[in-house]
Design a protein around this motif. Structure first.
Motif, PDB file in Angstrom:
ATOM      1  N   HIS A 143       0.836  -1.208   0.000  1.00 51.09           N
ATOM      2  CA  HIS A 143       0.000   0.000   0.000  1.00 51.09           C
ATOM      3  C   HIS A 143       0.866   1.250   0.000  1.00 51.09           C
ATOM      4  CE1 HIS A 143      -3.401   2.616   0.902  1.00 51.09           C
ATOM      5  NE2 HIS A 143      -2.766   3.070   1.979  1.00 51.09           N
ATOM      6  N   THR A 144       1.914   1.237   0.799  1.00 46.88           N
ATOM      7  CA  THR A 144       2.817   2.385   0.874  1.00 46.88           C
ATOM      8  C   THR A 144       3.521   2.598  -0.463  1.00 46.88           C
ATOM      9  OG1 THR A 144       3.165   1.965   3.234  1.00 46.88           O
ATOM     10  CG2 THR A 144       4.775   3.368   2.123  1.00 46.88           C
ATOM     11  N   ALA A 145       3.958   1.509  -1.071  1.00 41.91           N
ATOM     12  CA  ALA A 145       4.611   1.611  -2.380  1.00 41.91           C
ATOM     13  C   ALA A 145       3.664   2.187  -3.425  1.00 41.91           C
ATOM     14  CB  ALA A 145       5.103   0.229  -2.816  1.00 41.91           C
ATOM     15  N   GLU A 146       2.407   1.751  -3.414  1.00 39.28           N
ATOM     16  CA  GLU A 146       1.442   2.251  -4.383  1.00 39.28           C
ATOM     17  C   GLU A 146       1.168   3.737  -4.174  1.00 39.28           C
ATOM     18  OE1 GLU A 146       0.106   0.886  -7.134  1.00 39.28           O
ATOM     19  OE2 GLU A 146       1.583  -0.678  -6.709  1.00 39.28           O
ATOM     20  N   MET A 147       1.119   4.175  -2.928  1.00 43.04           N
ATOM     21  CA  MET A 147       0.920   5.601  -2.670  1.00 43.04           C
ATOM     22  C   MET A 147       2.054   6.429  -3.254  1.00 43.04           C
ATOM     23  SD  MET A 147      -0.751   6.090   1.134  1.00 43.04           S
ATOM     24  CE  MET A 147       0.633   5.370   2.027  1.00 43.04           C
ATOM     25  N   LYS A 149       3.989   5.577  -5.770  1.00 41.02           N
ATOM     26  CA  LYS A 149       3.886   5.544  -7.230  1.00 41.02           C
ATOM     27  C   LYS A 149       2.827   6.536  -7.718  1.00 41.02           C
ATOM     28  CE  LYS A 149       5.218   0.662  -7.767  1.00 41.02           C
ATOM     29  NZ  LYS A 149       4.745  -0.688  -8.174  1.00 41.02           N
ATOM     30  N   GLN A 150       1.698   6.556  -7.045  1.00 38.08           N
ATOM     31  CA  GLN A 150       0.607   7.429  -7.456  1.00 38.08           C
ATOM     32  C   GLN A 150       0.929   8.903  -7.209  1.00 38.08           C
ATOM     33  OE1 GLN A 150      -3.099   6.083  -5.674  1.00 38.08           O
ATOM     34  NE2 GLN A 150      -2.732   3.978  -6.343  1.00 38.08           N
ATOM     35  N   ALA A 151       1.880   9.152  -6.326  1.00 41.06           N
ATOM     36  CA  ALA A 151       2.275  10.533  -6.045  1.00 41.06           C
ATOM     37  C   ALA A 151       3.164  11.113  -7.143  1.00 41.06           C
ATOM     38  CB  ALA A 151       3.016  10.605  -4.709  1.00 41.06           C
ATOM     39  N   ALA A 152       3.650  10.256  -8.036  1.00 42.32           N
ATOM     40  CA  ALA A 152       4.555  10.702  -9.103  1.00 42.32           C
ATOM     41  C   ALA A 152       3.857  11.663 -10.050  1.00 42.32           C
ATOM     42  CB  ALA A 152       5.084   9.502  -9.883  1.00 42.32           C
ATOM     43  N   GLY A 153       4.631  12.546 -10.640  1.00 43.83           N
ATOM     44  CA  GLY A 153       4.099  13.458 -11.633  1.00 43.83           C
ATOM     45  C   GLY A 153       3.939  12.786 -12.978  1.00 43.83           C
ATOM     46  N   ALA A 165       4.161  16.545  -0.812  1.00 47.40           N
ATOM     47  CA  ALA A 165       2.751  16.796  -1.125  1.00 47.40           C
ATOM     48  C   ALA A 165       1.879  15.633  -0.662  1.00 47.40           C
ATOM     49  CB  ALA A 165       2.572  17.038  -2.620  1.00 47.40           C
ATOM     50  N   LEU A 166       2.350  14.401  -0.896  1.00 43.93           N
ATOM     51  CA  LEU A 166       1.616  13.216  -0.465  1.00 43.93           C
ATOM     52  C   LEU A 166       1.462  13.196   1.046  1.00 43.93           C
ATOM     53  CD1 LEU A 166       0.419  10.349  -0.755  1.00 43.93           C
ATOM     54  CD2 LEU A 166       2.784   9.486  -0.746  1.00 43.93           C
ATOM     55  N   ILE A 167       2.550  13.410   1.753  1.00 38.65           N
ATOM     56  CA  ILE A 167       2.518  13.358   3.211  1.00 38.65           C
ATOM     57  C   ILE A 167       1.606  14.452   3.765  1.00 38.65           C
ATOM     58  CG2 ILE A 167       3.913  13.677   5.294  1.00 38.65           C
ATOM     59  CD1 ILE A 167       6.218  12.347   3.729  1.00 38.65           C
ATOM     60  N   GLY A 168       1.702  15.647   3.199  1.00 39.31           N
ATOM     61  CA  GLY A 168       0.849  16.739   3.656  1.00 39.31           C
ATOM     62  C   GLY A 168      -0.621  16.431   3.445  1.00 39.31           C
ATOM     63  N   ASN A 169      -0.944  15.825   2.314  1.00 39.15           N
ATOM     64  CA  ASN A 169      -2.331  15.463   2.028  1.00 39.15           C
ATOM     65  C   ASN A 169      -2.834  14.408   3.012  1.00 39.15           C
ATOM     66  OD1 ASN A 169      -4.796  15.392   0.456  1.00 39.15           O
ATOM     67  ND2 ASN A 169      -4.065  13.465  -0.402  1.00 39.15           N
ATOM     68  N   LEU A 170      -2.007  13.418   3.305  1.00 30.63           N
ATOM     69  CA  LEU A 170      -2.403  12.373   4.252  1.00 30.63           C
ATOM     70  C   LEU A 170      -2.599  12.939   5.653  1.00 30.63           C
ATOM     71  CD1 LEU A 170      -0.001   9.516   3.070  1.00 30.63           C
ATOM     72  CD2 LEU A 170      -2.493   9.541   2.845  1.00 30.63           C
ATOM     73  N   TYR A 171      -1.702  13.796   6.087  1.00 30.91           N
ATOM     74  CA  TYR A 171      -1.850  14.405   7.406  1.00 30.91           C
ATOM     75  C   TYR A 171      -3.116  15.258   7.484  1.00 30.91           C
ATOM     76  CZ  TYR A 171       2.610  13.045   9.530  1.00 30.91           C
ATOM     77  OH  TYR A 171       3.637  12.329  10.095  1.00 30.91           O
ATOM     78  N   SER A 172      -3.450  15.953   6.396  1.00 23.88           N
ATOM     79  CA  SER A 172      -4.643  16.798   6.392  1.00 23.88           C
ATOM     80  C   SER A 172      -5.916  15.975   6.548  1.00 23.88           C
ATOM     81  CB  SER A 172      -4.712  17.628   5.109  1.00 23.88           C
ATOM     82  OG  SER A 172      -5.047  16.823   3.988  1.00 23.88           O
ATOM     83  N   ILE A 249      -5.512  -1.872   7.087  1.00 19.89           N
ATOM     84  CA  ILE A 249      -6.120  -2.433   5.862  1.00 19.89           C
ATOM     85  C   ILE A 249      -6.874  -3.714   6.187  1.00 19.89           C
ATOM     86  CG2 ILE A 249      -5.642  -3.438   3.597  1.00 19.89           C
ATOM     87  CD1 ILE A 249      -3.167  -1.585   3.477  1.00 19.89           C
ATOM     88  N   ASP A 250      -6.231  -4.592   6.947  1.00 21.42           N
ATOM     89  CA  ASP A 250      -6.836  -5.890   7.276  1.00 21.42           C
ATOM     90  C   ASP A 250      -8.139  -5.721   8.048  1.00 21.42           C
ATOM     91  OD1 ASP A 250      -6.516  -8.822   7.211  1.00 21.42           O
ATOM     92  OD2 ASP A 250      -6.363  -8.630   9.392  1.00 21.42           O
ATOM     93  N   ALA A 251      -8.218  -4.680   8.862  1.00 21.37           N
ATOM     94  CA  ALA A 251      -9.430  -4.424   9.652  1.00 21.37           C
ATOM     95  C   ALA A 251     -10.482  -3.660   8.858  1.00 21.37           C
ATOM     96  CB  ALA A 251      -9.067  -3.632  10.909  1.00 21.37           C
ATOM     97  N   GLY A 252     -10.165  -3.260   7.630  1.00 18.97           N
ATOM     98  CA  GLY A 252     -11.121  -2.525   6.816  1.00 18.97           C
ATOM     99  C   GLY A 252     -11.237  -1.060   7.189  1.00 18.97           C
ATOM    100  N   ILE A 253     -10.289  -0.558   7.968  1.00 19.49           N
ATOM    101  CA  ILE A 253     -10.336   0.836   8.402  1.00 19.49           C
ATOM    102  C   ILE A 253      -9.893   1.758   7.265  1.00 19.49           C
ATOM    103  CG2 ILE A 253      -9.397   2.502  10.061  1.00 19.49           C
ATOM    104  CD1 ILE A 253      -9.107   0.092  12.019  1.00 19.49           C
ATOM    105  N   ILE A 254      -8.905   1.316   6.491  1.00 16.18           N
ATOM    106  CA  ILE A 254      -8.522   2.026   5.285  1.00 16.18           C
ATOM    107  C   ILE A 254      -8.546   1.031   4.133  1.00 16.18           C
ATOM    108  CG2 ILE A 254      -7.099   3.705   6.510  1.00 16.18           C
ATOM    109  CD1 ILE A 254      -4.630   2.179   5.590  1.00 16.18           C
ATOM    110  N   LYS A 255      -8.619   1.543   2.918  1.00 17.02           N
ATOM    111  CA  LYS A 255      -8.646   0.698   1.742  1.00 17.02           C
ATOM    112  C   LYS A 255      -7.273   0.607   1.115  1.00 17.02           C
ATOM    113  CE  LYS A 255     -13.475   1.573   0.514  1.00 17.02           C
ATOM    114  NZ  LYS A 255     -14.385   2.086  -0.542  1.00 17.02           N
ATOM    115  N   ALA A 256      -6.912  -0.600   0.672  1.00 16.52           N
ATOM    116  CA  ALA A 256      -5.657  -0.788  -0.046  1.00 16.52           C
ATOM    117  C   ALA A 256      -5.800  -0.208  -1.434  1.00 16.52           C
ATOM    118  CB  ALA A 256      -5.295  -2.260  -0.126  1.00 16.52           C
ATOM    119  N   ASP A 257      -4.705   0.377  -1.928  1.00 11.38           N
ATOM    120  CA  ASP A 257      -4.736   0.914  -3.306  1.00 11.38           C
ATOM    121  C   ASP A 257      -4.733  -0.224  -4.326  1.00 11.38           C
ATOM    122  OD1 ASP A 257      -4.708   3.661  -2.652  1.00 11.38           O
ATOM    123  OD2 ASP A 257      -2.579   3.522  -2.171  1.00 11.38           O
TER     124      ASP A 257
END
Length: 257
Positions: A143-147, A149-153, A165-172, A249-257
């Protein structure tokens, strides 16, 4: 995920408040240094959302207690509960029937972090704390790796600016644990590819995933039967973050990319 009950973020708040109280010195005062050390300890353990919430709750109380000689005590934290409940949580529940996914998005970062913590507390209680299957931290790693990758321009390069930018968005969004994992893993990849002009590409991320899976995770399982709590204690900070994300992810609290 269905509606989330009012008690979920309040349980998260109680957990964070207790951690802050436990961080106090012998005089019962929680100093800014005490709160900062708590945050550092939580981040070392991969608990980014707890660190985020603890920091925000402490700073909120400290702001109200900033007159000369003012001090943050356990009593101050208890008194702040009604403010958090009214201003950060109840205002999002427009129909007074629990929080829908749309309503959760209207919460400030602190409230959303407390929801995540409350849900995870319930999941951990149901889990029982035994050995952890290999797939759990692997979920977090992927999941972290996919995030990243998706953060790339458009150039498919994940730059340090993209990382920030990714980290700031997640913290927000109150997603401190995912932000922590992304920060750690990017730094891990960047350190492995640090030559002048080096760039973090999709291939760099995939190579780092393979390395991290073997060296940071599977190598710690000496008996090849899942991770014991003792083995988890020997995880690196990055591995602990992957584990915490995987649990979410396993608990369904967040979704895997």
């Amino acid at each position: 995920m269905s509606r989330i009950g009012h008690n979920v973020p309040l349980e998260g708040l109680e957990h964070v408040t207790k951690m802050l109280k436990d961080s106090a010195g012998k005089d019962g005062i929680i100093s800014r240094a005490d709160a900062e050390k708590l945050g550092q300890d939580l981040r070392k353990n991969g608990q980014g959302t707890e660190a985020l919430a603890a920091g925000k709750v402490f700073r909120m109380v400290d702001k109200f207690e900033d007159a000369p000689g003012a001090r943050v005590t356990g009593s101050d934290l208890d008194q702040a509960r009604s403010f958090v409940e009214t201003e950060l949580l109840e205002s999002a529940d427009t129909n007074r029937n629990g929080y829908s996914q749309a309503e959760l998005k209207t919460m400030p970062a602190t409230g959303r972090a407390l929801v995540e913590i409350g849900l995870k507390l319930r999941s951990d209680a149901a889990d029982g704390g035994g050995r952890v299957a290999h797939r759990i931290p692997e979920l977090g790693l992927q999941h972290t790796a996919e995030m990243l990758k998706q953060a790339a321009g458009a150039d498919q390069i994940t730059s340090r600016d993209d990382r920030e930018a990714l980290i700031g968005n997640l913290y927000s969004q109150g997603r401190g644990t995912e932000a922590l994992a992304a920060s750690y893993f990017f730094s891990f990849i960047d350190a492995r590819d640090h030559e002048t002009g080096a760039r973090v590409t999709t291939k760099d991320i995939d190579r780092a995933v393979d390395y991290a899976s073997e060296r940071l995770l599977k190598n710690k399982d000496t008996n090849h039967n899942g991770y014991s709590q003792k083995e988890i204690g020997r995880f690196s900070t990055s591995a602990k973050a992957f584990l915490e994300v995987g649990k979410l992810i396993d608990a369904g609290i967040i979704k895997a990319d």
